[in-house]
Motif scaffolding. Structure first.
Motif, PDB file in Angstrom:
ATOM      1  N   GLN A 216       0.770  -1.309   0.085  1.00  0.00           N
ATOM      2  CA  GLN A 216      -0.032  -0.057   0.183  1.00  0.00           C
ATOM      3  C   GLN A 216       0.950   1.226   0.088  1.00  0.00           C
ATOM      4  O   GLN A 216       0.546   2.485  -0.809  1.00  0.00           O
ATOM      5  N   VAL A 217       1.966   1.282   0.628  1.00  0.00           N
ATOM      6  CA  VAL A 217       2.738   2.401   0.773  1.00  0.00           C
ATOM      7  C   VAL A 217       3.523   2.964  -0.536  1.00  0.00           C
ATOM      8  O   VAL A 217       3.411   3.981  -0.753  1.00  0.00           O
ATOM      9  N   VAL A 218       3.989   1.643  -1.200  1.00  0.00           N
ATOM     10  CA  VAL A 218       4.626   2.185  -2.466  1.00  0.00           C
ATOM     11  C   VAL A 218       3.749   3.103  -3.614  1.00  0.00           C
ATOM     12  O   VAL A 218       4.299   3.575  -4.418  1.00  0.00           O
TER      13      VAL A 218
ATOM     14  N   TYR B 227       8.215  11.139   0.476  1.00  0.00           N
ATOM     15  CA  TYR B 227       8.135   9.832   0.876  1.00  0.00           C
ATOM     16  C   TYR B 227       9.422   9.430   1.574  1.00  0.00           C
ATOM     17  O   TYR B 227       9.179   8.667   2.551  1.00  0.00           O
ATOM     18  N   PHE B 228      10.446   9.533   1.061  1.00  0.00           N
ATOM     19  CA  PHE B 228      11.679   9.100   1.805  1.00  0.00           C
ATOM     20  C   PHE B 228      11.897   9.774   3.198  1.00  0.00           C
ATOM     21  O   PHE B 228      12.368   9.110   3.950  1.00  0.00           O
ATOM     22  N   GLY B 229      11.466  11.074   3.190  1.00  0.00           N
ATOM     23  CA  GLY B 229      11.807  11.662   4.442  1.00  0.00           C
ATOM     24  C   GLY B 229      10.839  11.254   5.535  1.00  0.00           C
ATOM     25  O   GLY B 229      11.294  11.035   6.693  1.00  0.00           O
ATOM     26  N   ILE B 230       9.704  11.135   5.322  1.00  0.00           N
ATOM     27  CA  ILE B 230       8.828  10.518   6.415  1.00  0.00           C
ATOM     28  C   ILE B 230       8.930   8.990   6.928  1.00  0.00           C
ATOM     29  O   ILE B 230       8.915   8.895   8.250  1.00  0.00           O
ATOM     30  N   ILE B 231       9.288   8.265   5.918  1.00  0.00           N
ATOM     31  CA  ILE B 231       9.569   6.909   6.316  1.00  0.00           C
ATOM     32  C   ILE B 231      10.868   6.829   7.221  1.00  0.00           C
ATOM     33  O   ILE B 231      10.935   6.118   8.002  1.00  0.00           O
ATOM     34  N   GLY B 232      11.863   7.480   6.448  1.00  0.00           N
ATOM     35  CA  GLY B 232      13.193   7.577   7.398  1.00  0.00           C
ATOM     36  C   GLY B 232      12.984   8.086   8.572  1.00  0.00           C
ATOM     37  O   GLY B 232      13.789   7.700   9.750  1.00  0.00           O
ATOM     38  N   GLY B 233      12.537   9.231   8.724  1.00  0.00           N
ATOM     39  CA  GLY B 233      11.954   9.860  10.035  1.00  0.00           C
ATOM     40  C   GLY B 233      11.423   8.782  11.004  1.00  0.00           C
ATOM     41  O   GLY B 233      11.939   9.028  12.425  1.00  0.00           O
TER      42      GLY B 233
END
Length: 498
Positions: A455-457, A468-474
């Motif tokens: 679902q996330v992709v 996308y990268f910032g939220i998941i990484g944080g």
């Protein structure tokens, strides 16, 4: 399996002969080497095979849907470990289960190597999903059978085993990927099938001499009434699934998107039910229940880590193919080759981590502290991937491949703090009656992560990649810090195990 059984098994296994470790480690090392060669070789080109146009040898599936299928495929591969663990614990034992799994995987790759189009794709997925579920968790469980619970070589042995299987994953994209992208996807899949055949031969030829009785004992065999009841349940489930499938296909409401969503929900429900079942079982002692509670936050941490790491074969593979300048220093790179970065870094750094844990001995960080470090590294990997779009003017520009190299490196640093350590922790924290199934539960952390990823992709596009990268990484970094803070409490729940 009681302590007497474990002691009897250990006496049948040559305890030296493979870099200071039990000789049976070499059998499992090379079996998984070839199994991972076949799996990661196939995976390196599968996404491209799905979304490349038919004129380019692909199936022409929508790219976003292809990314979701990749995630769900990976989820089902690990989810099927439930079946493999149960069969090993209650019917066949781990050794026989591993063999049958390898046969099914080989059949799946052979089907994929033939020009059967979309029906061949989904049929091959079925065989590989079931086969990997039988093989993968049980090979890891057999590694645990080679050592006593107090053997200081245990974590080091898992790290060596983990390095070995990544050697197969390292060479696969160069061979399978080059043939698949440069000649024919089906030729690449055929080479993957040959790899699994070699792995089966290694296992069959060496297991009696090197593994002794490891994997031959069924720790919790089915009684006759249980066998009868289980056959009835399986028949009912198959009939119900058949009816649902027929009605869904003929009625037009069983779409790929609905199947993907349903599996995403199962990815959360199944491990939750698994924990509850093992915790409430009368076969689980009070000490084992305490250790299961300590295992829950480790499972969640692993799930968050794998949600990032498994995007190497979907979002990061798409990034390599669509957003990366593949002409680097005069060399023409192939997008599939980036899938070799993860195993390459593991090969280079796994011995250093194994040596470090051996040198530190009882002074090494606790399992939960290692996991917290792994989460932080994974989070940083995605934070790094925010920068190319920001520095290069956003979507539509091709960026240096070195960004992906750095991202993969940081993910591997996290993986070496989580994956081999998690394998070892799963064998140590497992209730005796659920030894093989605990390895299945560990693999469910990956399954759940990829079920959520399906679902996330869908939120990823070149235009949204910074967020996308910032939220998941944080999120990963914050959870890693919280896990570190609560590490002392978790160690208490582990009841004397580190």
């Amino acid at each position: 399996m009681n302590k007497h059984d474990k002691d009897a098994i250990l006496k049948t296994i040559p305890q030296k002969g493979f870099f200071g470790h039990p000789k049976g480690l070499s059998t499992l090392f090379f079996t998984e080497f070839w199994e991972r060669f076949s799996y990661y070789g196939m995976r390196a080109i599968l996404l491209f095979y799905m979304y490349y146009e038919v004129s380019d040898g692909g199936l022409g599936i929508d790219q976003t849907t292809a990314n979701s299928i990749m995630a769900i495929y990976g989820s089902l591969v690990y989810m099927s470990g439930i079946i493999g663990g149960w069969i090993a614990d209650r019917i066949l034992g781990t050794a026989r289960t591993v063999f049958h799994g390898g046969v099914l995987i080989m059949i799946g790759h052979i089907i994929l190597a033939l020009p059967f189009g979309a029906p061949g794709l989904f049929t091959s997925m079925f065989f590989i999903i079931i086969g990997t579920g039988l093989l993968k968790p049980n090979v890891g469980g057999m590694v645990g059978d080679l050592y006593s619970m107090k053997d200081p070589r245990r974590d080091s042995g898992f790290s060596i085993y983990y390095m070995g299987i990544n050697m197969g994953a390292f060479i696969a994209p160069y061979i399978v990927g080059t043939l698949g992208e440069g000649v024919s996807f089906h030729l690449g899949f055929g080479v993957a099938a040959i790899g699994m055949a070699i792995g089966l031969i290694v296992f069959v030829v060496t297991r009696n001499k090197f593994l002794g009785l490891a994997g031959t004992i069924v720790p919790n065999p089915l009684t006759k009434p249980e066998k009868s009841r289980m056959i009835k349940i399986i028949l009912v489930v198959l009939i119900v699934l058949g009816i649902i499938g027929w009605l869904g296909i003929t009625g037009g409401w069983l779409t790929v998107e609905r199947v993907i969503f349903s599996i995403s929900i199962l990815g959360i429900i199944i491990p939750t039910a698994y924990f509850i079942f093992m915790y409430r079982s009368p076969k689980t002692t009070k000490v084992e229940k305490s250790r299961l509670l300590a295992y829950i936050p480790l499972f969640v941490a692993a799930m968050v880590f794998w949600a990032i790491a498994e995007q190497q074969s979907s979002i990061l593979a798409t990034f390599a193919n669509e957003r990366t300048n593949l002409n680097f220093m005069g060399f023409e790179l192939k997008a599939s080759w980036f899938q070799s970065l993860n195993p390459l870094f593991i090969i280079l750094f796994a011995p250093l981590f194994a040596g470090l844990w051996t040198k530190l001995g009882d002074k090494q960080p606790s399992v939960s502290q290692k996991f917290s470090g792994g989460l932080v590294f994974a989070g940083l990997a995605f934070i790094v991937m925010m920068l190319p779009a920001y520095l290069n003017g956003g979507a539509g520009t091709l960026v240096s491949p070195l960004w992906l190299v750095l991202c993969f490196f940081l993910i591997v640093m996290g993986e070496l703090l989580i994956s081999p350590v998690g394998l070892s922790a799963s064998t140590k924290l497992a209730p005796a009656a659920f030894a093989a199934q605990m390895m299945s539960l560990w693999n469910l952390s990956n399954s759940s992560a990829q079920a959520i990823n399906a679902q996330v992709v869908r939120f990823y596009t070149p235009e949204t990649e910074i967020a996308y990268f910032g939220i998941i990484g944080g999120v990963a970094i914050v959870l890693g810090i919280l896990l570190f803070i609560f590490s002392p409490k978790l160690k208490e729940f582990m009841q004397g195990l580190n």
